[in-house]
Design an enzyme around this catalytic site. Structure first.
Site, short mmCIF file in Angstrom:
data_model
loop_
_atom_site.label_atom_id
_atom_site.label_comp_id
_atom_site.label_asym_id
_atom_site.label_seq_id
_atom_site.Cartn_x
_atom_site.Cartn_y
_atom_site.Cartn_z
N LYS A 191 -6.52 -1.89 10.42
CA LYS A 191 -7.79 -2.24 11.12
C LYS A 191 -7.55 -3.01 12.40
CE LYS A 191 -7.06 -5.20 7.56
NZ LYS A 191 -6.85 -4.99 6.14
N ASP A 230 -10.27 -11.03 10.75
CA ASP A 230 -10.15 -9.80 9.97
C ASP A 230 -11.53 -9.12 9.83
OD1 ASP A 230 -8.66 -8.10 7.89
OD2 ASP A 230 -10.34 -8.88 6.72
N ILE A 251 -13.33 1.60 -1.05
CA ILE A 251 -14.77 1.92 -0.92
C ILE A 251 -14.86 3.02 0.16
CG2 ILE A 251 -17.06 1.04 -0.33
CD1 ILE A 251 -15.96 -1.82 -0.84
N VAL A 264 0.83 -1.21 0.00
CA VAL A 264 0.00 0.00 0.00
C VAL A 264 0.87 1.26 0.00
CG1 VAL A 264 -1.88 1.23 1.15
CG2 VAL A 264 -1.82 -1.27 1.24
N GLU A 279 -3.31 -15.46 2.06
CA GLU A 279 -1.95 -15.54 2.61
C GLU A 279 -1.57 -17.01 2.73
OE1 GLU A 279 -0.37 -12.74 4.22
OE2 GLU A 279 -2.01 -11.34 3.83
N GLY A 316 -3.19 -15.47 -5.34
CA GLY A 316 -2.69 -14.39 -4.49
C GLY A 316 -3.78 -13.73 -3.66
N LYS A 349 -12.84 -5.25 11.20
CA LYS A 349 -13.54 -4.23 10.39
C LYS A 349 -14.91 -3.94 10.98
CE LYS A 349 -10.90 -5.64 6.37
NZ LYS A 349 -10.82 -6.64 5.31
N VAL A 353 -11.26 -0.28 6.22
CA VAL A 353 -12.41 -1.14 5.89
C VAL A 353 -12.75 -0.93 4.41
CG1 VAL A 353 -14.83 -1.69 6.40
CG2 VAL A 353 -13.37 -0.75 8.21
#
Ligand SMILES: NC(=O)c1ccc[n+]([C@@H]2O[C@H](COP(=O)([O-])OP(=O)(O)OC[C@H]3O[C@@H](n4cnc5c(N)ncnc54)[C@H](OP(=O)(O)O)[C@@H]3O)[C@@H](O)[C@H]2O)c1
Length: 431
Positions: A105, A201, A136, A14, A190, A187, A205, A132
């Site tokens: 998060k 996860d 979006i 990122v 993980e 991909g 969120k 999150v």
């Protein structure tokens, strides 16, 4: 033109996307904002690995203190992920008067209370749009676009890995293991996919979304969590025959004066918009009193989509800085009608249940007798095969029942000599 300096900690997937946007859209962004966002320093553990963007070596450091202690840096962007040392870096940066942008998060869900409180005390902001649904704009929509609304519920498909696996099972008749293998090959998962497929996860969120909608920062331990790893292809297919699609849903729902917060595999009507959210896409379905029911949909991960959200936060913060504004970290107001969190065993739901039972007379009567004893009524029953004296699946849909009663009934049913496998129960949401 005023220049705002940023320091980036975490030059990975990122982080690289953020640097690319700030480089490639420099004049586009300054034309739009009237400000120049300048990268003053980038910190990463690894300075030698190849990245898809060029940066001058003089910008790079392995030492986060060079960013945190630099008085010319206005905003620290944390993109390393995880709790430590990210938490310590953010606290130190806030104490030195910096605003924060993060996509983390896990950190916000587990340590948000402390971080937001320090930020508020220091009159600094933490922005976290990418945390999150990546690109979006759900956080900004909940905070700003829907600011006058009261919320009834959120139903989110917020983990792309799990959604990809369930879509593969439903659309391509894959087993869970084959779908997971495919997700790894592409991909989308993980090498250790536990956090994704076991729902952690999604819980992270959901905690953030619940905070924004209901003003409650719920503890991780208070959220019921069940992952998708025990979902079988047979159940996906039987449910489909009943017009139901399976999704890993993150749910926050106001029921009377209580709040339900839970993550689990959920069957929803095929006709609902969320049922058609396929592959790695995410979607968040929000019910509010003024704006009604809204669906936010799109890729929930990916370098540029997450980076797009990080840059949106940077632009918001630069505007605040330019205007000399401090906007409290979250415009969160606690919903006073909510008295407490509802415990999972008190939650009421419809259920899909599959029993594996011997095909012989009297079996159904035994099962329905136990269900009736716990006040559970059956909406429909289907026996999937007929093989006398063999073990066959019996699929039931049951009307609204309390989780506690259903669990007790299933425990008793599973002890019957005619039941040959642990029964499967999947909650159904009508939405
Ligand atoms: N990827 C997405 O699609 C996405 C979407 C939304 C949100 N996010 C969030 O964005 C954040 C970053 O994700 P990512 O995918 O970019 O992860 P990533 O590719 O693993 O990048 C993290 C980078 O930070 C470095 N790093 C780790 N610990 C460090 C430390 N103590 N000091 C300096 N550098 C350190 C890592 O180096 P090493 O590799 O050497 O450890 C790596 O280069 C996470 O919080 C993630 O949850 C990601």
């Amino acid at each position: 033109m005023k220049k705002i300096n940023i320091g980036l900690i975490g030059f990975g997937n990122v982080g690289t996307g953020v640097v690319k946007i700030l480089r490639e859209r420099k004049s586009f962004l300054s034309d739009k904002t009237g400000l120049q966002i300048s990268i003053k320093k980038i910190c990463d553990k690894n300075l030698t690995s190849r990245r898809s963007v060029f940066v001058d070596r003089s910008l790079l450091t392995r030492n986060a203190e060079e960013i945190i202690n630099d008085p010319q840096i206005d905003i620290v962007v944390e993109l390393i992920g995880g709790i430590h040392p990210a938490k310590g870096y953010i606290i130190e940066a806030l104490k030195r008067g910096k605003n924060i942008v993060t996509a983390n998060k896990a950190l916000l869900a587990e340590e948000g209370r402390e971080l937001f409180s320090i930020a508020r005390d220091r009159q600094k902001s933490i922005y976290f749009e990418a945390s999150v649904g990546a690109g979006i704009p759900i956080i900004k929509s909940l905070r700003e676009g829907l600011v006058s609304n009261k919320f009834y519920s959120i139903f989110g498909i917020v983990n792309g890995t799990s959604n990809f696996i369930l879509s593969q099972m439903s659309e391509n008749n894959c087993t869970f293991n084959d779908a997971l293998k495919e997700a790894k090959l592409k991909g989308f998962a993980e090498s250790d996919p536990t956090l994704d497929i076991e729902g952690v996860d999604s819980v992270h969120k959901l905690i953030i979304l619940t905070y924004l909608c209901f003003g409650r920062l719920v503890d991780l331990d208070d959220v019921f969590i069940e992952g998708i790893s025990r979902i079988s292809l047979a159940d996906v297919n039987y449910a489909k025959e009943l017009g139901l699609e399976i999704k890993l849903l993150a749910i926050a729902k106001k029921v009377d004066d209580e709040l339900e917060v839970r993550v689990h595999p959920t069957l929803i009507p095929k006709s609902h918009l969320l049922a058609s959210v396929a592959g790695v896409n995410n979607a968040i379905y929000v019910s509010s009193d003024l704006a009604g029911n809204l669906l936010f949909y799109g890729p929930g991960a990916g370098q540029m989509s997450a980076a797009s959200a990080v840059v949106a936060d940077l632009v918001d913060l630069t505007q605040d800085i330019k205007a000399g504004l401090f906007r409290p970290t979250l415009n969160v107001v606690s919903d006073k009608l909510i008295k407490r969190l509802r415990r999972m065993d008190e939650v009421e739901s419809r259920y899909y249940i599959r029993f594996m039972a011997l095909d012989k007379p009297g079996v159904l009567a035994k099962i329905s007798g136990i269900l009736a004893k716990f006040g559970i009524s059956i909406a429909s029953v289907t026996q999937k095969e007929r093989r006398k004296a063999h073990v066959v699946p019996i699929v039931m849909i049951i009307h609204e029942a309390k989780e506690k009663n259903l669990r007790s009934a299933l425990e008793e049913i599973d002890h019957l000599s005619v039941i040959k496998q642990k029964s499967v129960a999947i909650r159904i949401e009508q939405l």
